[in-house]
Motif scaffolding. Sequence first.
Motif, PDB file in Angstrom:
ATOM      1  N   ASN A 191    -107.461  40.628  71.526  1.00  0.00           N
ATOM      2  CA  ASN A 191    -106.867  39.653  70.528  1.00  0.00           C
ATOM      3  C   ASN A 191    -105.567  40.200  70.178  1.00  0.00           C
ATOM      4  O   ASN A 191    -105.311  41.113  69.781  1.00  0.00           O
ATOM      5  CB  ASN A 191    -107.554  39.683  69.260  1.00  0.00           C
ATOM      6  N   THR A 234    -110.024  45.806  69.722  1.00  0.00           N
ATOM      7  CA  THR A 234    -109.308  44.401  69.272  1.00  0.00           C
ATOM      8  C   THR A 234    -109.936  43.002  69.998  1.00  0.00           C
ATOM      9  O   THR A 234    -109.306  42.039  69.590  1.00  0.00           O
ATOM     10  CB  THR A 234    -107.802  44.712  69.580  1.00  0.00           C
ATOM     11  N   ASN A 235    -110.946  43.302  70.647  1.00  0.00           N
ATOM     12  CA  ASN A 235    -111.377  42.082  71.489  1.00  0.00           C
ATOM     13  C   ASN A 235    -110.587  41.335  72.205  1.00  0.00           C
ATOM     14  O   ASN A 235    -110.562  40.188  72.523  1.00  0.00           O
ATOM     15  CB  ASN A 235    -112.143  41.160  70.347  1.00  0.00           C
ATOM     16  N   SER A 262    -103.175  39.306  67.936  1.00  0.00           N
ATOM     17  CA  SER A 262    -102.810  39.393  66.781  1.00  0.00           C
ATOM     18  C   SER A 262    -103.414  40.764  66.292  1.00  0.00           C
ATOM     19  O   SER A 262    -103.012  41.305  65.249  1.00  0.00           O
ATOM     20  CB  SER A 262    -103.544  38.147  65.922  1.00  0.00           C
ATOM     21  N   GLU A 263    -104.556  40.886  66.602  1.00  0.00           N
ATOM     22  CA  GLU A 263    -105.105  42.465  66.073  1.00  0.00           C
ATOM     23  C   GLU A 263    -104.494  43.657  66.796  1.00  0.00           C
ATOM     24  O   GLU A 263    -104.279  44.574  66.027  1.00  0.00           O
ATOM     25  CB  GLU A 263    -106.808  42.505  66.369  1.00  0.00           C
TER      26      GLU A 263
END
Length: 235
Positions: free
Chosen positions: A215, A212-213, A217-218
């Motif tokens: 992140n 998801t890096n 939102s991911e």
Amino acid sequence: MPQPKLFRIIDKAVYEYNMIETGDRILIGASGGKDSTALVEYFANRKKQNRERFDFAVLHISSDHIPPFDKQLEKRFAEWGVNLKFVSAEVLGRLKPGHKMNCWWCSTQRRTELNNYAISNDYNKIALGHHMDDILETLIMNALQKGELSTMPPRLQYDKYPVTIIRPLCFADENTIIEHSKNHNYVSYTCSCEYQDNSARKEARKRLELLTNGNVSEKIKLFEAIKNVKTDYLP
């Protein structure tokens, strides 16, 4: 005064999964860490709002290999109007000969004590402090190690016991909880016992961050994906 960001996130989970209902008696498992402390603060706050007529209690499972519950945090609970209860479990003493002490065994024994206390004292729900990252890490661990798509559901009715498990932090990522704990000056305890072996979860945490890096939102999209399974397009 507006609700803290974390409380608004918990509100969404409580509403979507119908976690708090009129007549509920809810037992919160308090480890002393930031996650369960946030749950205690939320429930104390919600109780004052009288949105539902429910009761809750907070239980700490002490054991023979971890430090005692922090007195400052116990005082903080009292300021929130919360009476902290204690039950002792001999986690090491229950270990069978030839078996190695680890985090899984400890958590299993403590969960057993939570269940027993809830059933003996007529609590119909147990609130646990697992957050979104915990749930997604478990998803990855189960997929890669067990070959199954499963994780910790936000709401789970036990088949064998008259108790429902709820996880009100299911929509909250860990960083949001960390930020809340800093803003509210939590005294937080982190387990540092000599038997820790969380290598599998640590590896799952790394893989989740890579996927998801980091992140949020991911992570939310990944969480939504396991709620929106298209079985016709799976093997």
